[in-house]
Write a protein that holds these residues in place. Structure first.
Motif, short mmCIF file in Angstrom:
data_model
loop_
_atom_site.label_atom_id
_atom_site.label_comp_id
_atom_site.label_asym_id
_atom_site.label_seq_id
_atom_site.Cartn_x
_atom_site.Cartn_y
_atom_site.Cartn_z
N GLY A 22 -1.48 13.95 9.98
CA GLY A 22 -0.82 15.35 9.72
C GLY A 22 0.26 15.45 8.81
N PRO A 23 1.39 14.08 8.83
CA PRO A 23 2.46 13.99 8.19
C PRO A 23 2.12 14.07 6.73
CG PRO A 23 2.79 12.94 10.20
CD PRO A 23 1.38 13.31 9.80
N THR A 24 1.29 13.21 6.21
CA THR A 24 0.68 13.20 4.61
C THR A 24 0.08 14.47 4.45
OG1 THR A 24 -1.07 11.80 5.34
CG2 THR A 24 0.98 10.72 4.76
N LEU A 25 -0.55 15.08 5.34
CA LEU A 25 -1.15 16.34 4.83
C LEU A 25 -0.24 17.31 4.42
CD1 LEU A 25 -3.88 18.14 4.71
CD2 LEU A 25 -3.50 18.70 7.11
N VAL A 26 0.95 17.64 5.42
CA VAL A 26 1.85 18.58 5.28
C VAL A 26 2.90 18.14 4.04
CG1 VAL A 26 1.29 19.72 7.18
CG2 VAL A 26 3.53 18.00 6.99
N GLY A 27 3.10 16.67 4.14
CA GLY A 27 4.06 16.30 2.90
C GLY A 27 3.69 16.03 1.70
N GLN A 28 2.27 15.89 1.56
CA GLN A 28 1.79 15.35 0.11
C GLN A 28 0.68 16.30 -0.16
OE1 GLN A 28 2.26 10.78 1.22
NE2 GLN A 28 1.64 10.96 -1.11
N LEU A 29 -0.47 16.32 0.54
CA LEU A 29 -1.62 16.92 -0.05
C LEU A 29 -1.63 18.28 -0.23
CD1 LEU A 29 -4.41 14.89 1.79
CD2 LEU A 29 -3.76 14.74 -0.43
N LEU A 72 -6.33 9.70 1.29
CA LEU A 72 -5.09 10.21 0.59
C LEU A 72 -5.00 9.74 -0.92
CD1 LEU A 72 -2.30 11.64 0.41
CD2 LEU A 72 -1.38 9.21 1.52
N GLU A 73 -5.18 8.49 -0.87
CA GLU A 73 -5.17 8.00 -2.51
C GLU A 73 -6.26 8.52 -3.33
OE1 GLU A 73 -5.21 3.55 -4.79
OE2 GLU A 73 -5.02 3.57 -2.65
N LYS A 74 -7.62 8.53 -2.75
CA LYS A 74 -8.52 8.97 -3.48
C LYS A 74 -8.62 10.42 -4.06
CE LYS A 74 -13.82 8.96 -3.68
NZ LYS A 74 -13.72 8.48 -4.97
N MET A 75 -8.19 11.29 -2.86
CA MET A 75 -8.08 12.68 -3.34
C MET A 75 -7.02 12.80 -4.08
SD MET A 75 -8.88 14.78 0.32
CE MET A 75 -9.62 16.30 -0.41
N THR A 76 -5.93 12.12 -4.12
CA THR A 76 -4.80 12.26 -4.90
C THR A 76 -5.19 12.07 -6.48
OG1 THR A 76 -3.36 12.04 -3.22
CG2 THR A 76 -2.40 11.74 -5.47
N ARG A 77 -5.64 10.91 -6.63
CA ARG A 77 -6.33 10.33 -7.82
C ARG A 77 -7.46 11.56 -8.40
NH1 ARG A 77 -4.40 5.68 -9.44
NH2 ARG A 77 -3.74 4.21 -8.07
N GLY A 89 0.93 -1.25 0.02
CA GLY A 89 0.11 0.09 0.02
C GLY A 89 0.91 1.14 -0.04
N VAL A 90 1.94 1.01 0.77
CA VAL A 90 2.63 2.23 0.59
C VAL A 90 3.46 2.58 -0.51
CG1 VAL A 90 4.99 3.23 1.66
CG2 VAL A 90 3.51 2.15 3.18
N LEU A 91 3.93 1.31 -1.36
CA LEU A 91 4.23 1.79 -2.66
C LEU A 91 3.48 2.34 -3.56
CD1 LEU A 91 6.52 -1.63 -2.81
CD2 LEU A 91 7.28 0.49 -2.73
N ALA A 92 2.31 1.87 -3.13
CA ALA A 92 0.96 2.24 -4.18
C ALA A 92 0.82 3.55 -4.03
CB ALA A 92 -0.30 1.47 -4.16
N THR A 93 0.91 4.29 -2.54
CA THR A 93 0.61 5.47 -2.50
C THR A 93 1.71 6.42 -3.04
OG1 THR A 93 -0.47 5.05 -0.52
CG2 THR A 93 0.37 7.14 -0.50
N LEU A 94 2.91 5.95 -3.11
CA LEU A 94 3.97 6.67 -3.56
C LEU A 94 4.02 6.72 -4.98
CD1 LEU A 94 6.87 5.30 -1.41
CD2 LEU A 94 5.84 7.63 -1.16
N ALA A 95 3.39 5.82 -5.74
CA ALA A 95 3.32 5.65 -6.92
C ALA A 95 2.32 6.66 -7.43
CB ALA A 95 3.01 4.49 -7.53
N VAL A 96 1.02 6.73 -6.66
CA VAL A 96 0.06 7.65 -6.99
C VAL A 96 0.53 9.20 -6.70
CG1 VAL A 96 -2.15 8.63 -6.09
CG2 VAL A 96 -1.94 6.04 -6.39
N ALA A 97 1.27 9.46 -5.65
CA ALA A 97 1.99 10.75 -5.33
C ALA A 97 2.87 11.10 -6.36
CB ALA A 97 2.64 10.80 -3.97
N ALA A 98 3.65 10.28 -7.17
CA ALA A 98 4.73 10.62 -8.24
C ALA A 98 3.98 11.16 -9.51
CB ALA A 98 5.43 9.52 -8.52
N CYS A 99 2.64 10.70 -9.73
CA CYS A 99 2.05 11.25 -10.88
C CYS A 99 1.15 12.36 -10.60
CB CYS A 99 1.53 9.97 -11.59
SG CYS A 99 0.27 9.12 -10.50
#
Length: 401
Positions: A130-137, A108-113, A22-32
């Protein structure tokens, strides 16, 4: 009945593999995903991108009229109580409101997609990670922080970036029927002792982000308190090759055969269910205290535990950048910054992000002074927590027995 670690290790390993995937999938989503910034590699840049928007021209009547024209709003949250908030908002404003319970990872995944596809259906989120909010979203501009001027002075500066709408708590509990003289431990380091081997139960940190964040925040903000507690408990200074007292405590706890579960319900049942006789200590959300009346559970807060009896974890409000109902989303966010709006989420305890809203009357007995009894996450460390999450997960995984 929750089985001991030895009998659950194989399912746990499968969960760990799934979580890693799941972490790898999330990182892949974040990358694109659409982004105008790096993924939190520079704290200054990330903080600038995440700067909240304070609406100095705010007009409640005008916003309400515009929101009603949009006709609907959808909000995602990690608790089912969001449905009650949605009902209260719809009743007050006549705007069709959908509240959806969703794990933070799924949100996180749905909003990113959705941001990538420019087809946003989630208008805003009440978000606990909070970490993924300030680090990604936030740096990817998938969401933004908006604060209406009429309530801005009710929100502490430290709670604005990102915007904290609610603080809940995880606390250590015991069964007073098993321990009628009170909590059987008075120091957090006791939980790493041979006496408590296999008797401490909590959610699997690899599936519960705020536990990993707690581990990291202990190291960055509460290291001295943890070292002081160690000396008070053992009479000696802590000697460790780890980079912090927290990492040493995490290592010792992981090696002490804790009983891991996939939900707080299992933790509270293992400690406090009727007729439960086993001597156990558990870490649960204060929301589980509703089971005292609802299920006849016997549980109390370990209110004498040092250096703290648990930790506060914040819930943040963020609006989707591509929302089709931006005014309704803003109105909903303002609603949860009022007592009327946030009370449905405080039925089992909590403290609002607004100083104008009094603390919940339903905080469990023994939890009377949050500032003294609970460790509080420092929002300025959230980006560091984002960077360090995988390292701490690996630290737990390598030491868990």
């Amino acid at each position: 009945m929750v089985s001991r670690t030895r009998t659950t290790r194989r399912p746990a390993e499968r969960r760990h593999r799934l979580l890693a995937a799941g972490v790898l999938a999330t990182l892949a989503v974040a990358a694109c995903a659409p982004s105008t910034a790096t993924h939190g590699t520079d704290a200054t840049d990330a903080a600038a991108i995440a700067e909240p928007v304070i609406d100095t021209a705010f007009d409640l009547a005008a916003l309400t009229a515009a929101a009603k024209k949009e006709g609907s709003v959808t909000v995602y949250d990690s608790t089912g109580d969001i449905k009650k908030v949605a009902e209260a908002f719809e009743t007050k404003y006549g705007i069709k409101t959908t509240g959806v319970k969703s794990d933070v990872g799924d949100t996180l995944e749905k909003m990113t997609r959705e941001a990538q596809a420019k087809n946003v259906t989630i208008d805003l989120t009440l978000y606990e990670n909070g970490p993924t909010l300030v680090g990604q979203l936030l740096p990817q501009k998938t969401v933004y922080t908006w604060i209406p001027a009429d309530v801005a002075d009710q929100i502490d500066e430290s709670n604005r970036n990102p915007l904290m709408v609610l603080s809940k708590a995880n606390v250590w509990i015991y069964n007073p029927a098993v321990f009628p003289r009170g909590c059987p431990v008075d120091n957090l380091w006791d939980l790493t002792s041979p006496e408590w081997k296999g008797k401490v139960t909590l959610q699997d940190p690899l599936g519960k982000p705020n536990i990993v964040e707690w581990f990291n925040q202990m190291g960055s903000t509460y290291d001295e308190e943890l070292r002081t507690a160690y000396k008070a408990n053992s009479g000696q200074d802590l000697k460790t090759t780890e980079s912090s007292a927290a990492k040493e405590w995490v290592k010792q706890l992981a090696k002490n055969s804790p009983v891991l579960t996939s939900a707080d319900d299992d933790v509270s049942a293992a400690v406090a269910a009727p007729n439960q006789k086993e001597p156990r200590i558990g870490l649960v959300s204060i929301a589980k205290f509703r089971d005292v009346a609802g299920k006849g559970y016997k549980m109390k807060v370990c209110d004498t535990l040092k250096p703290y009896v648990g930790y506060q974890y914040p819930k943040f409000g963020a609006i989707a950048t591509g929302s089709k109902h931006p005014n309704a989303a803003k109105l909903f966010l303002r609603f949860v910054l009022t007592a009327e709006g946030i009370t449905p989420e405080m039925g089992s305890g909590g403290i609002s992000g607004s100083n104008a809203v009094p603390p919940s009357k339903n905080n469990p007995p023994g939890l009377n002074d949050w500032s003294r009894q609970l460790m509080k996450f420092d929002s300025s460390k959230l980006l560091a927590d984002f960077r360090d999450a995988q390292t701490m997960q690996d630290h737990w995984r390598l030491n868990h027995r």
